[in-house]
Each structure stands twice: as structure tokens, then as C-alpha cells.
Design a protein around this motif. Structure first.
Motif, PDB file in Angstrom:
ATOM      1  N   GLY A   1     -58.524  49.110 -49.690  1.00  0.00           N
ATOM      2  CA  GLY A   1     -59.058  50.296 -49.028  1.00  0.00           C
ATOM      3  C   GLY A   1     -58.156  50.969 -48.018  1.00  0.00           C
ATOM      4  N   ARG A   2     -56.956  50.436 -47.817  1.00  0.00           N
ATOM      5  CA  ARG A   2     -56.021  51.071 -46.885  1.00  0.00           C
ATOM      6  C   ARG A   2     -54.644  51.221 -47.529  1.00  0.00           C
ATOM      7  NH1 ARG A   2     -58.084  51.446 -41.713  1.00  0.00           N
ATOM      8  NH2 ARG A   2     -59.809  50.031 -41.229  1.00  0.00           N
ATOM      9  N   HIS A   3     -53.961  52.301 -47.177  1.00  0.00           N
ATOM     10  CA  HIS A   3     -52.591  52.525 -47.640  1.00  0.00           C
ATOM     11  C   HIS A   3     -51.638  52.160 -46.515  1.00  0.00           C
ATOM     12  CE1 HIS A   3     -49.454  54.167 -50.193  1.00  0.00           C
ATOM     13  NE2 HIS A   3     -48.952  54.739 -49.120  1.00  0.00           N
ATOM     14  N   TYR A   4     -50.635  51.328 -46.832  1.00  0.00           N
ATOM     15  CA  TYR A   4     -49.733  50.808 -45.813  1.00  0.00           C
ATOM     16  C   TYR A   4     -48.292  51.241 -46.053  1.00  0.00           C
ATOM     17  CZ  TYR A   4     -53.518  47.634 -44.496  1.00  0.00           C
ATOM     18  OH  TYR A   4     -54.723  47.114 -44.085  1.00  0.00           O
ATOM     19  N   ILE A   5     -47.590  51.457 -44.948  1.00  0.00           N
ATOM     20  CA  ILE A   5     -46.145  51.684 -44.957  1.00  0.00           C
ATOM     21  C   ILE A   5     -45.497  50.498 -44.252  1.00  0.00           C
ATOM     22  CG2 ILE A   5     -44.247  53.128 -44.136  1.00  0.00           C
ATOM     23  CD1 ILE A   5     -47.701  54.639 -44.449  1.00  0.00           C
ATOM     24  N   ALA A   6     -44.529  49.892 -44.904  1.00  0.00           N
ATOM     25  CA  ALA A   6     -43.844  48.730 -44.321  1.00  0.00           C
ATOM     26  C   ALA A   6     -42.349  49.004 -44.233  1.00  0.00           C
ATOM     27  CB  ALA A   6     -44.089  47.481 -45.167  1.00  0.00           C
ATOM     28  N   TRP A   7     -41.714  48.366 -43.253  1.00  0.00           N
ATOM     29  CA  TRP A   7     -40.267  48.415 -43.101  1.00  0.00           C
ATOM     30  C   TRP A   7     -39.760  46.976 -43.086  1.00  0.00           C
ATOM     31  CZ3 TRP A   7     -37.741  53.014 -43.306  1.00  0.00           C
ATOM     32  CH2 TRP A   7     -38.533  54.160 -43.163  1.00  0.00           C
ATOM     33  N   TYR A   8     -38.893  46.657 -44.042  1.00  0.00           N
ATOM     34  CA  TYR A   8     -38.400  45.285 -44.184  1.00  0.00           C
ATOM     35  C   TYR A   8     -36.875  45.286 -44.117  1.00  0.00           C
ATOM     36  CZ  TYR A   8     -37.123  46.537 -48.991  1.00  0.00           C
ATOM     37  OH  TYR A   8     -36.557  47.142 -50.087  1.00  0.00           O
ATOM     38  N   THR A   9     -36.308  44.153 -43.768  1.00  0.00           N
ATOM     39  CA  THR A   9     -34.856  44.045 -43.691  1.00  0.00           C
ATOM     40  C   THR A   9     -34.329  43.011 -44.675  1.00  0.00           C
ATOM     41  OG1 THR A   9     -32.966  43.584 -42.253  1.00  0.00           O
ATOM     42  CG2 THR A   9     -35.000  42.383 -41.762  1.00  0.00           C
ATOM     43  N   LYS A  10     -33.298  43.379 -45.390  1.00  0.00           N
ATOM     44  CA  LYS A  10     -32.628  42.446 -46.297  1.00  0.00           C
ATOM     45  C   LYS A  10     -31.714  41.484 -45.531  1.00  0.00           C
ATOM     46  CE  LYS A  10     -32.606  45.814 -50.095  1.00  0.00           C
ATOM     47  NZ  LYS A  10     -31.759  46.622 -51.000  1.00  0.00           N
ATOM     48  N   ASP A  11     -31.477  41.792 -44.243  1.00  0.00           N
ATOM     49  CA  ASP A  11     -30.632  40.925 -43.420  1.00  0.00           C
ATOM     50  C   ASP A  11     -31.282  39.559 -43.187  1.00  0.00           C
ATOM     51  OD1 ASP A  11     -28.910  43.064 -43.223  1.00  0.00           O
ATOM     52  OD2 ASP A  11     -29.642  43.703 -41.260  1.00  0.00           O
ATOM     53  N   ILE A  12     -32.607  39.514 -43.309  1.00  0.00           N
ATOM     54  CA  ILE A  12     -33.344  38.251 -43.172  1.00  0.00           C
ATOM     55  C   ILE A  12     -34.091  38.032 -44.487  1.00  0.00           C
ATOM     56  CG2 ILE A  12     -35.014  36.927 -41.809  1.00  0.00           C
ATOM     57  CD1 ILE A  12     -34.487  38.879 -39.511  1.00  0.00           C
ATOM     58  N   PRO A  13     -33.508  37.292 -45.422  1.00  0.00           N
ATOM     59  CA  PRO A  13     -34.072  37.166 -46.779  1.00  0.00           C
ATOM     60  C   PRO A  13     -35.271  36.217 -46.845  1.00  0.00           C
ATOM     61  CG  PRO A  13     -32.099  35.849 -46.604  1.00  0.00           C
ATOM     62  CD  PRO A  13     -32.234  36.569 -45.278  1.00  0.00           C
ATOM     63  N   ILE A  14     -36.297  36.540 -46.068  1.00  0.00           N
ATOM     64  CA  ILE A  14     -37.547  35.774 -46.069  1.00  0.00           C
ATOM     65  C   ILE A  14     -38.651  36.713 -46.512  1.00  0.00           C
ATOM     66  CG2 ILE A  14     -39.208  34.490 -44.657  1.00  0.00           C
ATOM     67  CD1 ILE A  14     -36.882  33.803 -42.764  1.00  0.00           C
ATOM     68  N   SER A  15     -39.310  36.394 -47.603  1.00  0.00           N
ATOM     69  CA  SER A  15     -40.327  37.281 -48.176  1.00  0.00           C
ATOM     70  C   SER A  15     -41.678  37.043 -47.513  1.00  0.00           C
ATOM     71  CB  SER A  15     -40.428  37.060 -49.693  1.00  0.00           C
ATOM     72  OG  SER A  15     -41.331  37.985 -50.265  1.00  0.00           O
ATOM     73  N   ASP A  16     -41.771  37.457 -46.255  1.00  0.00           N
ATOM     74  CA  ASP A  16     -42.975  37.198 -45.472  1.00  0.00           C
ATOM     75  C   ASP A  16     -43.165  38.333 -44.478  1.00  0.00           C
ATOM     76  OD1 ASP A  16     -45.236  35.892 -44.534  1.00  0.00           O
ATOM     77  OD2 ASP A  16     -44.228  33.992 -44.138  1.00  0.00           O
ATOM     78  N   GLY A  17     -44.261  38.268 -43.735  1.00  0.00           N
ATOM     79  CA  GLY A  17     -44.552  39.290 -42.742  1.00  0.00           C
ATOM     80  C   GLY A  17     -45.842  38.980 -42.029  1.00  0.00           C
ATOM     81  N   PRO A  18     -46.303  39.875 -41.148  1.00  0.00           N
ATOM     82  CA  PRO A  18     -47.536  39.631 -40.416  1.00  0.00           C
ATOM     83  C   PRO A  18     -48.758  39.691 -41.334  1.00  0.00           C
ATOM     84  CG  PRO A  18     -46.787  41.875 -40.046  1.00  0.00           C
ATOM     85  CD  PRO A  18     -45.704  41.180 -40.813  1.00  0.00           C
ATOM     86  N   TYR A  19     -49.867  39.117 -40.860  1.00  0.00           N
ATOM     87  CA  TYR A  19     -51.122  39.097 -41.598  1.00  0.00           C
ATOM     88  C   TYR A  19     -50.861  38.545 -43.007  1.00  0.00           C
ATOM     89  CZ  TYR A  19     -55.793  40.650 -43.039  1.00  0.00           C
ATOM     90  OH  TYR A  19     -57.079  40.698 -43.510  1.00  0.00           O
ATOM     91  N   LYS A  20     -51.390  39.193 -44.053  1.00  0.00           N
ATOM     92  CA  LYS A  20     -51.191  38.737 -45.426  1.00  0.00           C
ATOM     93  C   LYS A  20     -49.991  39.402 -46.090  1.00  0.00           C
ATOM     94  CE  LYS A  20     -56.170  38.003 -46.122  1.00  0.00           C
ATOM     95  NZ  LYS A  20     -57.370  38.400 -46.903  1.00  0.00           N
ATOM     96  N   PHE A  21     -49.287  40.242 -45.360  1.00  0.00           N
ATOM     97  CA  PHE A  21     -48.185  40.995 -45.942  1.00  0.00           C
ATOM     98  C   PHE A  21     -47.024  40.075 -46.321  1.00  0.00           C
ATOM     99  CE2 PHE A  21     -50.425  43.988 -43.149  1.00  0.00           C
ATOM    100  CZ  PHE A  21     -50.754  44.966 -44.070  1.00  0.00           C
ATOM    101  N   ALA A  22     -46.585  40.207 -47.565  1.00  0.00           N
ATOM    102  CA  ALA A  22     -45.490  39.398 -48.101  1.00  0.00           C
ATOM    103  C   ALA A  22     -45.074  40.015 -49.435  1.00  0.00           C
ATOM    104  CB  ALA A  22     -45.922  37.941 -48.290  1.00  0.00           C
ATOM    105  N   GLY A  23     -44.038  39.440 -50.048  1.00  0.00           N
ATOM    106  CA  GLY A  23     -43.658  39.860 -51.395  1.00  0.00           C
ATOM    107  C   GLY A  23     -42.550  40.891 -51.464  1.00  0.00           C
ATOM    108  N   LEU A  24     -41.934  41.231 -50.334  1.00  0.00           N
ATOM    109  CA  LEU A  24     -40.816  42.167 -50.331  1.00  0.00           C
ATOM    110  C   LEU A  24     -39.490  41.399 -50.279  1.00  0.00           C
ATOM    111  CD1 LEU A  24     -42.226  44.917 -47.945  1.00  0.00           C
ATOM    112  CD2 LEU A  24     -41.612  45.195 -50.364  1.00  0.00           C
TER     113      LEU A  24
END
Length: 235
Positions: free
Chosen positions: A146-169
Motif C-alpha cells: 500500500g505504499r510506494h518507496y524510494i530508497a538510496w543504497y550504496t554499492k560501497d557496502i555490499p550488504i543486501s540489508d536495510g532498515p525495517y523489512k527493506f532488503a534485496g538491493l
């Protein structure tokens, strides 16, 4: 002062037997979170939250919870609070070996939760770039419950994770927000040092929608004024 803060938090607890998983976090990602808990109000709340990254697992929670959990883990019995102690009351445990996410949250003195597959978000990768602190970041977008999200990720840290449930980048998420800006996470600090993390596994598993409904009902029941609850997941 810090000891007094923890003792005050623990003083309102009801007794329970602590069941826990303890792991070592090698990296801690500290985010600032601005969020709107009532969709009819312009006022936002803000909190500091932290992603604790270990070997094939991570925990995301309110930054203040770490001190309280460490004290609870040292006791065989402790107290559960009569009301939530943290404005960000949920805990997200990601198990990368099992490709599984566990969401848990205390509702009316009981910890409820549910499991679901990891990496459910379908990301659209963009070419737009910007810097966050010293990191070059790339833009990505997704729609989730139900929500559209914009994320900013860095390849300098090759960990496919993030806050809350955000992951997969293809890199660590340093900033993410919905297009209404009701929920906005942004990097404050990255800490690289070993830290023992206590994750409470004493969870009563129920359906995700039932947990959301119970939470909404509990908030309305304990609120002195009528509020329009603004859940992060609307579906």
C-alpha cells in the motif's frame, strides 16, 4: 543517568521467563526515523533506530532497546511493561540462511509476531545518484503493501540489508522513505565493532493481519483522544 533510565523502564514490567538468541553484530547501522503515527496530524515523531548486522542475520529495533535487552538477558526472570516502552515498538529479525523475516511486537504485555519470506519487495533500479555522508548512493523504487518507496543504497557496502523489512538491493540501504513522506529513514552513523545482541524469541505467532488489528485496537483503547492510526503496511 543511563542506569536510572533503564531502571525506570524496567520498573513497570510484569514477570516473564526470558527466551533469547544471542549473536555478535560486527556492524551497526544507526538511522534517524521521522514518522507520522496519526495520518490526520501534521506533527511527526522522530526516533533513533539501529540495524545490527551479524553473520547471515540481522536485527532492526529501537536503539534504546539494546540497553534494556542486555539487562533482561542477564536475569532468569524479569518484568514485561504494561505499556510499550519504545515509540518504535517492533523488532525485525532477518535470517539470511533461511531467507526468512520475523516480525515481533509487544501488544498489551504479550509479544506477538509472524514469519514471512525475506526479500518480498520487487525493486526497480534507477541510474540517479546522490551522496549520503561519504557514500555514493543509487536510487531504487518499490511498492510494498500500500505504499510506494524510494530508497538510496550504496554499492560501497555490499550488504543486501536495510532498515525495517527493506532488503534485496545490491548494497546497503542508507535512506528510504514513502512518497507521502510519512515514514523516512536516513543514515546517521555506521559503527564497525563487535557487539553482543540479544534477540527475544519468546514470541506468540499469529497471522500478520490479526496482529495489526490487535495493535490498532490496543492503541485506540489506551488513547485519551481519537486518533487515525497510520500503519506503515496498509494492506
Amino acid at each position: 543517568m543511563k542506569k536510572l533510565f533503564v531502571l525506570v523502564l524496567l520498573s513497570s514490567y510484569g514477570t516473564f521467563l526470558c527466551q533469547k538468541n544471542i549473536f555478535t553484530s560486527t556492524t551497526q547501522i544507526v538511522y534517524g526515523l521521522d514518522f507520522k503515527s496519526d495520518s490526520t496530524q501534521a506533527k511527526k515523531n522522530n526516533e533513533i533506530v539501529c540495524l545490527y548486522i551479524g553473520d547471515k542475520q540481522s536485527v532492526f529495533q529501537d536503539e534504546k532497546r539494546y540497553k534494556v535487552d542486555s539487562i533482561i538477558a542477564s536475569q532468569k526472570y524479569t518484568q514485561l511493561p504494561s505499556k510499550p516502552m519504545f515509540r518504535v515498538n517492533h523488532v525485525i529479525f532477518k535470517d539470511f540462511k533461511k531467507s526468512e523475516t520475523t516480525f515481533s511486537e509487544m501488544v498489551d504485555k504479550v509479544i506477538f509476531g509472524y514469519r514471512e519470506p525475506l526479500n518480498q519487495m520487487k525493486w526497480k533500479l534507477g541510474t540517479e545518484k546522490k551522496n549520503i555522508l561519504t557514500y555514493e548512493c543509487y536510487k531504487a523504487e518499490t511498492t510494498f503493501r500500500g505504499r510506494h518507496y524510494i530508497a538510496w543504497y550504496t554499492k560501497d557496502i555490499p550488504i543486501s540489508d536495510g532498515p525495517y523489512k527493506f532488503a534485496g538491493l545490491p548494497g546497503l540501504i542508507l535512506e528510504v522513505y514513502d512518497d507521502k513522506d510519512h515514514f523516512h529513514y536516513k543514515l546517521l552513523q555506521i559503527i564497525n565493532r563487535p557487539k553482543e545482541i540479544v534477540y527475544n524469541t519468546n514470541i506468540n505467532f499469529i497471522n500478520r493481519i490479526k496482529l495489526l488489528e490487535s495493535k490498532m485496537s490496543n492503541i485506540q483503547r489506551n488513547s485519551k483522544v481519537a486518533i487515525k492510526f497510520n500503519p506503515m503496511e496498509k494492506e
